[in-house]
Scaffold this motif. Structure first.
Motif, PDB file in Angstrom:
ATOM      1  N   LEU A  27       0.821  -1.214   0.000  1.00  0.00           N
ATOM      2  CA  LEU A  27       0.000   0.000   0.000  1.00  0.00           C
ATOM      3  C   LEU A  27       0.856   1.265   0.000  1.00  0.00           C
ATOM      4  O   LEU A  27       0.330   2.373   0.100  1.00  0.00           O
ATOM      5  CB  LEU A  27      -0.920   0.010   1.232  1.00  0.00           C
ATOM      6  N   ASP A  63      -7.810   0.302   4.677  1.00  0.00           N
ATOM      7  CA  ASP A  63      -7.195  -0.402   3.549  1.00  0.00           C
ATOM      8  C   ASP A  63      -6.152  -1.410   4.044  1.00  0.00           C
ATOM      9  O   ASP A  63      -6.034  -2.515   3.492  1.00  0.00           O
ATOM     10  CB  ASP A  63      -6.532   0.593   2.598  1.00  0.00           C
ATOM     11  N   LYS A  67      -6.058  -5.462   3.579  1.00  0.00           N
ATOM     12  CA  LYS A  67      -4.905  -6.121   2.966  1.00  0.00           C
ATOM     13  C   LYS A  67      -4.368  -7.235   3.870  1.00  0.00           C
ATOM     14  O   LYS A  67      -3.987  -8.317   3.382  1.00  0.00           O
ATOM     15  CB  LYS A  67      -3.815  -5.096   2.683  1.00  0.00           C
TER      16      LYS A  67
END
Length: 219
Positions: A27, A63, A67
């Motif tokens: 990310l 996020d 993940k």
């Protein structure tokens, strides 16, 4: 005998580090922690939420959590394994009529552990398993230990707690167990002793020797 799982019966520390690091890097998050840093944080029993907050900025937290979940199974299967002596030691203890239980802060059920580690089938008969969900509390709360002793029909003072963290040692000491720390996980020898370990061994392969030395006998 009450065994912790992660860091005691199975090597999981690199799995956690790899999962946290690679998920962050995918990310574009600047992952500034070394393997040792993560070990220290885990030994200090920082919550998962607080650990995630340390790693990622607030705007990427959701996020990052997604993940981690996406990568968990693949990373777990590739980087987690039973220590080579785990099954042999468990069988040896069972042959000595020791009652065995496993208490872990992991969320996985026994069926999920068996799926990941099929060799556990060799020792599963009679083993009592307690995970975080069943315990309804996390370490070092001693409630689950008392319940395990009830299920094994043994008084805590006749039971041995084997684990790799200060939480394991504090928990066992609080109910009067003999505590054996192992150095294959998150805590140092000094930390284990200061937390209540009656003995410290490099790994569980040394367990029979230290039990004899401490004059621990099965009932």
């Amino acid at each position: 005998m009450v065994f912790d799982f992660e860091g005691t019966l199975a090597e999981t520390s690199y799995f956690y580090y790899k999962l946290l690091r690679d998920s962050a890097k995918s990310l574009g998050i600047n992952f500034r922690y070394s393997f040792s840093d993560i070990q220290v944080l885990r030994n200090n029993h920082i919550s998962e939420d607080d650990l995630i907050s340390c790693i990622t900025p607030a705007n990427l937290k959701e996020d990052y959590i997604k993940k981690l979940r996406d990568n968990y199974d693949e990373c777990h299967d590739e980087y987690t394994f039973l220590f080579p002596e785990t099954i042999d030691i468990a069988l040896k203890l069972k042959n000595l009529d020791c009652r065995i239980s496993i208490y872990t802060n992991m969320k996985q059920s026994w069926e999920e552990l068996i799926s990941s580690f099929p060799k556990l089938r060799e020792v599963e008969e009679g083993v009592i398993f307690m995970n975080r969900t069943k315990a309804e509390s996390s370490k070092p709360c001693p409630r689950a230990l008392k319940e395990l002793c009830n299920q094994m029909e043994v008084e805590p003072r006749r039971c041995v707690m084997v684990g790799d963290s200060s939480a394991d040692m504090k928990m066992g000491e609080s109910v009067g167990m003999v505590n054996i720390g192992v150095l294959t996980g998150v805590a140092s020898e000094k930390e284990l002793i200061e937390s209540g370990a009656n003995g410290v061994i490099p790994r569980i392969a040394c367990l029979p020797e230290v039990l004899e030395e401490k004059n621990v006998r099965s009932s």
